[in-house]
Design a protein around this motif. Structure first.
Motif, PDB file in Angstrom:
ATOM      1  N   PHE A 132       0.832  -1.186   0.000  1.00 11.67           N
ATOM      2  CA  PHE A 132       0.000   0.000   0.000  1.00 11.67           C
ATOM      3  C   PHE A 132       0.877   1.251   0.000  1.00 11.67           C
ATOM      4  CE2 PHE A 132      -3.292  -2.778   2.099  1.00 11.67           C
ATOM      5  CZ  PHE A 132      -4.217  -2.694   1.069  1.00 11.67           C
ATOM      6  N   ASP A 178      -0.516  -6.714  -0.545  1.00  8.85           N
ATOM      7  CA  ASP A 178      -1.408  -5.585  -0.260  1.00  8.85           C
ATOM      8  C   ASP A 178      -2.299  -5.253  -1.448  1.00  8.85           C
ATOM      9  OD1 ASP A 178      -0.425  -5.284   2.296  1.00  8.85           O
ATOM     10  OD2 ASP A 178       0.873  -3.582   1.824  1.00  8.85           O
ATOM     11  N   TYR A 210      -7.508  -1.736  -0.529  1.00 10.47           N
ATOM     12  CA  TYR A 210      -7.459  -1.190   0.827  1.00 10.47           C
ATOM     13  C   TYR A 210      -8.782  -1.444   1.550  1.00 10.47           C
ATOM     14  CZ  TYR A 210      -6.549   2.128   4.607  1.00 10.47           C
ATOM     15  OH  TYR A 210      -6.360   2.704   5.847  1.00 10.47           O
ATOM     16  N   GLN A 251      -9.523  -3.743   4.826  1.00  9.42           N
ATOM     17  CA  GLN A 251     -10.213  -3.160   5.975  1.00  9.42           C
ATOM     18  C   GLN A 251     -11.458  -3.976   6.329  1.00  9.42           C
ATOM     19  OE1 GLN A 251      -7.631  -1.089   7.067  1.00  9.42           O
ATOM     20  NE2 GLN A 251      -9.280   0.237   7.769  1.00  9.42           N
ATOM     21  N   HIS A 296      -8.088   8.019   2.447  1.00  9.34           N
ATOM     22  CA  HIS A 296      -7.755   6.950   3.387  1.00  9.34           C
ATOM     23  C   HIS A 296      -6.775   7.369   4.483  1.00  9.34           C
ATOM     24  CE1 HIS A 296     -10.102   3.965   1.350  1.00  9.34           C
ATOM     25  NE2 HIS A 296      -9.504   4.227   0.200  1.00  9.34           N
TER      26      HIS A 296
END
Length: 304
Positions: free
Chosen positions: A131, A167, A202, A206, A249
């Motif tokens: 990320f 990621d 992402y 999460q 983010h």
């Protein structure tokens, strides 16, 4: 329906035909469907799909609505348990589609998985990365990965037969679990192009889903064929999308800090750009064109 394959196209007629040919030549074993979303191409792409691949479902947009929105158009109408986002400048190798479906079946914790991407000459192409953070972006923009890898994975050392949690997987070929999309949402349409897959990965992480690099599935990626048609505009779109990611983010303060990193990197390149006149003509023009992009970025950065 096991798999819905979605291809968003903009003026890559011949490559799109090659991509579709490879999909139908090497289909998955289960039931599948192919959706082509054409973003107002002017090269006859839509007509080619209708004539040569009538079995594909075609959505023809009157304007270029961007990558995220075009994919979402087809995702909403598709019915597969899994959704495969596939670039038109790719070529699916034998067994790749079935391998991805089998992988997702065997790993219910996986929200997404990416294939092993190869360059046209058969060499490994970077297809996943960590990320983005402010530190990693600073490292990347100042080419410090030459000293120690930080902004990317050391994929050259990875076993091409070993599954790896990662990621982010590149949007050129990524399979998504519909159940995961139902939970976290589709691609964010605020991104016109670039970084939308980073944003989605992402949100998947999460939401408790895992993301994998599945190298047993192999796909050739010719790379950037649409964006090369408007390189200066796409350069600005790239950093516009990264700023959106940091703002969304992380925080507005993080986005402001990223602007300062971009400004520092751009000024460093502009200061070194006169050295391009010492290079061979082909390299000189490439570096001078990049300098023009950075000069334009400096001008518009305050408004981004």
């Amino acid at each position: 329906m096991d798999l819905s394959i979605i291809i968003v196209n903009w003026n890559t007629r011949d490559l799109l035909a090659q991509c579709l040919q490879s999909v139908y030549a090497h289909p998955p074993e289960g039931e599948f469907e192919v959706w082509v979303v054409d973003n107002a191409s002017t090269d006859g792409s839509a007509e080619m799909v209708r004539e040569r691949f009538p079995q594909a479902r075609l959505i023809r947009n009157a304007e270029n609505v961007g990558f995220a929105r075009a994919n979402n158009q087809a995702i909403r109408q598709s019915s597969g348990r899994y959704v495969l986002l596939l670039n038109p400048d790719t070529e699916v190798k034998p067994g790749a589609l079935e391998t991805l479906v089998q992988f997702m079946d065997a790993h219910p914790e996986a929200g997404a998985a990416g294939a092993r991407l190869l360059n046209p000459d058969g060499t490994l192409q970077s297809s996943c990365h960590p990320f983005p953070t402010l530190g990693r972006e600073f490292w990347r923009l100042f080419h410090l990965d030459a000293l120690r890898l930080c902004a990317c994975y050391e994929m050259a050392r990875w076993d091409p037969e070993t599954l790896r949690p990662v990621d982010v997987v590149q949007g050129a070929c990524v399979i998504l679990r519909r159940k995961a999309l139902d939970q976290v949402g589709l691609l964010d349409e605020d991104y016109f192009i670039y970084t939308e897959e980073v944003d989605l990965c992402y949100r998947l992480r999460q939401g408790g889903w895992r993301i994998y690099w599945a190298p047993q599935a192999t796909v050739v990626h010719y790379g950037g064929q649409s964006t090369r048609q408007m390189p200066a505009e796409m350069f600005l779109r790239l950093y516009e999308s990264k700023l959106l990611y940091f703002r969304k983010h992380h925080s507005r303060q993080a986005a402001r800090a990223y602007k300062l990193i971009l400004l520092a990197a751009a000024m460093a390149r502009l200061l070194l750009s006169p050295l391009a006149w010492l290079e061979r003509p082909s390299q000189r023009e490439q570096h001078l064109a990049l300098a023009r992009c950075y000069r334009r970025l400096v001008r518009v950065l305050p408004q981004m």
